[in-house]
Design an enzyme around this catalytic site. Structure first.
Site, mmCIF file in Angstrom:
data_model
loop_
_atom_site.group_PDB
_atom_site.id
_atom_site.type_symbol
_atom_site.label_atom_id
_atom_site.label_comp_id
_atom_site.label_asym_id
_atom_site.label_seq_id
_atom_site.Cartn_x
_atom_site.Cartn_y
_atom_site.Cartn_z
ATOM 1 N N TYR A 142 0.864 -1.182 0.000
ATOM 2 C CA TYR A 142 0.000 0.000 0.000
ATOM 3 C C TYR A 142 0.900 1.231 0.000
ATOM 4 O O TYR A 142 1.856 1.299 0.778
ATOM 5 C CB TYR A 142 -0.875 -0.013 1.257
ATOM 6 N N ASP A 237 9.243 2.725 -1.079
ATOM 7 C CA ASP A 237 8.260 3.330 -0.175
ATOM 8 C C ASP A 237 8.628 2.902 1.249
ATOM 9 O O ASP A 237 8.311 1.801 1.679
ATOM 10 C CB ASP A 237 6.843 2.867 -0.532
ATOM 11 N N LYS A 270 5.509 8.954 8.646
ATOM 12 C CA LYS A 270 5.369 8.376 9.990
ATOM 13 C C LYS A 270 6.472 8.815 10.952
ATOM 14 O O LYS A 270 6.412 9.918 11.496
ATOM 15 C CB LYS A 270 5.259 6.862 9.878
HETATM 16 P P1 KE4 Z 1 -0.601 8.198 4.819
HETATM 17 O O1 KE4 Z 1 -1.185 8.933 3.630
HETATM 18 O O2 KE4 Z 1 -1.616 7.337 5.524
HETATM 19 O O3 KE4 Z 1 0.178 9.123 5.764
HETATM 20 O O4 KE4 Z 1 0.540 7.204 4.260
HETATM 21 C C1 KE4 Z 1 0.187 6.281 3.279
HETATM 22 C C2 KE4 Z 1 1.155 5.127 3.311
HETATM 23 C C3 KE4 Z 1 2.123 5.040 2.331
HETATM 24 N N1 KE4 Z 1 3.023 4.032 2.304
HETATM 25 C C4 KE4 Z 1 2.998 3.060 3.262
HETATM 26 C C5 KE4 Z 1 4.011 1.963 3.198
HETATM 27 C C6 KE4 Z 1 2.027 3.102 4.309
HETATM 28 O O5 KE4 Z 1 2.030 2.127 5.244
HETATM 29 C C7 KE4 Z 1 1.099 4.150 4.346
HETATM 30 C C8 KE4 Z 1 0.033 4.248 5.423
HETATM 31 N N2 KE4 Z 1 -0.107 3.081 6.249
HETATM 32 C C9 KE4 Z 1 -1.425 2.854 6.825
HETATM 33 C C10 KE4 Z 1 -1.361 1.569 7.673
HETATM 34 N N3 KE4 Z 1 -1.153 0.420 6.915
HETATM 35 C C11 KE4 Z 1 -1.854 4.017 7.652
HETATM 36 C C12 KE4 Z 1 -3.078 3.741 8.501
HETATM 37 C C13 KE4 Z 1 -4.319 4.302 7.877
HETATM 38 O O6 KE4 Z 1 -4.519 4.173 6.663
HETATM 39 O O7 KE4 Z 1 -5.104 4.875 8.660
#
Ligand code: KE4
Length: 430
Positions: A142, A237, A270
């Site tokens: 993701y 990523d 993060k």
């Molecule tokens: P955000 O847009 O949620 O800050 O980041 C997206 C993203 C991009 N790349 C990776 C590898 C990620 O894990 C994420 C976001 N992770 C999710 C949890 N698997 C955030 C939790 C959520 O969606 O509320």
């Protein structure tokens, strides 16, 4: 006093699904989400006053634990100086310099407000730099919710993806190829047939969005070779793995295994925001020079490099560089995984675990999955029952079997022992 149930009912009246991010709604594991009132160190307390040992850490950012005094002080001081100016600040330079010190594969970095924004911008930059449209991603990874990334594998290998979300026109994902993680034959075929049209390969080097699956060294080596051969960019990523699995992120681990290895572009988030809205993408000076205001690739943001967020992130990045920080964090995470594996074995429950730095994953399976299909093959029933048995015992894991877990520097050996004891009870009940 409001209960989780009453808050959830009230929330659902004014917020879709009662949450501002779907995975928080507990739909994968069932039950009522816990509305968190406050957090400190390794713990969170919900609206009913129940305490949880926190292994989600806001999905990764809280590597120091909640409310670290030095971070709090930096944020309070920054806030007193002003929330946002819409103008450059010195601290953005300091944070950029700190990120580049820890990620020597890049020469320049741009700060944004979310991982999605960083991933979306990285793809636009890769396409703008190469002049190509196609991108490869892997099932189970993701990279945020930008349209081009909301895509599932096409019917056949070489066919392009289909949208996984309504509202994404098919033509938007027609350039996105979704391949199987750790499948060398597929990536070779994709490059053999379309290599000169591929702008980038985007990958989570340790995939935390299918719980915890590592890209094998041969797989990563092959991707690097194919990108070099065909002029495609390798985009790491590291939003989740960055500064979490190692001080040098996952890329430093692959650089140890593959001589001279480095990605062409990195996406971070993060941990670099320490819990505040801040993410980044980084690459060579040559590639980054394509970005506005220098070059033709547009990218912008009102709150990019926000002064309060940069104070939080910069202090966090400085504190994780302290002597022995990652050794202690890795040991703590390892003892959690080893304790859970032993407890499961004693209860006759098949459980495999893996971890790196402060990130971990466990599967109710006999062998570590190598791709998304294998992760999902075991079904979620057992995980979901385990999840609630642990939640009832005051242990808060990520509410989905395909998500990774996180340990912070605030977790004590007693917290680990308490968690393992709770898991032993839960496994017996399974
Ligand atoms: P955000 O847009 O949620 O800050 O980041 C997206 C993203 C991009 N790349 C990776 C590898 C990620 O894990 C994420 C976001 N992770 C999710 C949890 N698997 C955030 C939790 C959520 O969606 O509320």
């Amino acid at each position: 006093m409001s209960t989780n149930v009453s808050l959830f009912e009230r929330a659902q009246r004014v917020i879709p699904g009662g949450v501002n991010s779907p995975v928080r709604a507990f739909r994968a594991v069932g039950g009522t989400p816990r509305f968190i009132a406050r957090a400190a160190g390794a713990y969170m307390w919900d609206a009913e006053g129940s305490r949880y040992i926190d292994y989600i850490g806001s999905w990764g950012p809280m590597i120091l634990g909640h409310g670290h005094p030095e971070v709090l002080e930096a944020v309070q001081k920054a806030a007193l100086d002003g929330f946002s100016f819409g103008a450059p600040t010195e601290r953005e330079i300091e944070l950029a310099e700190e990120i580049l010190k820890l990620a020597p594969s890049a020469e320049q970095v741009r700060l944004v407000s979310s991982g999605t924004e960083a991933g979306m911008s990285a793809i636009r930059l890769a396409r703008g730099y190469t002049g190509r449209s196609k991108l490869i991603k892997f099932e189970g990874c993701y990279h945020g919710h930008a349209d081009a990334l909301l895509v599932k594998a096409g019917s056949g290998l070489a066919t392009f993806g289909h949208p996984t979300s309504a509202g994404v026109p098919p033509e938007v994902v027609q350039h996105t190829l979704v391949l199987e993680y750790n499948n060398i034959a597929q990536i070779e075929e994709a490059f053999a047939t379309q290599g000169d049209e591929i702008a980038c390969v985007m990958i989570e080097p340790i995939a935390g969005n299918m719980n915890f699956v590592r890209a094998s060294v041969p797989f990563m080596k092959r991707i690097r070779e194919l990108c070099n051969q065909h002029g495609a960019l390798l985009v790491f990523d590291e939003v989740m793995s960055g500064f979490r699995v190692a001080l040098g992120s996952a890329q430093s681990i692959y650089a140890r295994e593959i001589p001279g290895f480095q990605p062409d572009m990195s996406v971070f988030g993060k941990v670099i925001g320490g819990g505040m809205p801040l993410a980044a993408f980084a690459s060579s000076r040559e590639i980054m020079s394509k970005l506005a205001p220098l070059g033709p690739v547009y990218q912008a943001g009102t709150l990019s490099g926000n002064p309060v967020a940069t104070a939080c992130g910069l202090t966090t990045l400085k504190l994780i560089q302290r002597e022995g920080f990652f050794e202690a964090l890795s040991a703590r995470t390892r003892s959690l995984m080893d304790g859970m594996a032993q407890a499961a074995a004693q209860a006759g429950i098949p459980l495999v675990t893996d971890c790196q730095g402060g990130m971990f994953g466990f599967f109710f399976a006999e062998a570590l999955p190598q791709n998304y299909q294998q992760v999902m093959a075991k079904g979620s029933e057992r995980f979901n029952r385990f999840y609630h048995l642990m939640l009832d015992r005051g242990v808060y894991f990520a509410p989905a079997m395909y998500e990774a877990g996180f340990v912070s520097a605030a977790h004590t050996e007693q917290d680990i022992a308490d968690t393992v004891a709770a898991a032993a009870e839960a496994f017996r009940q399974l």
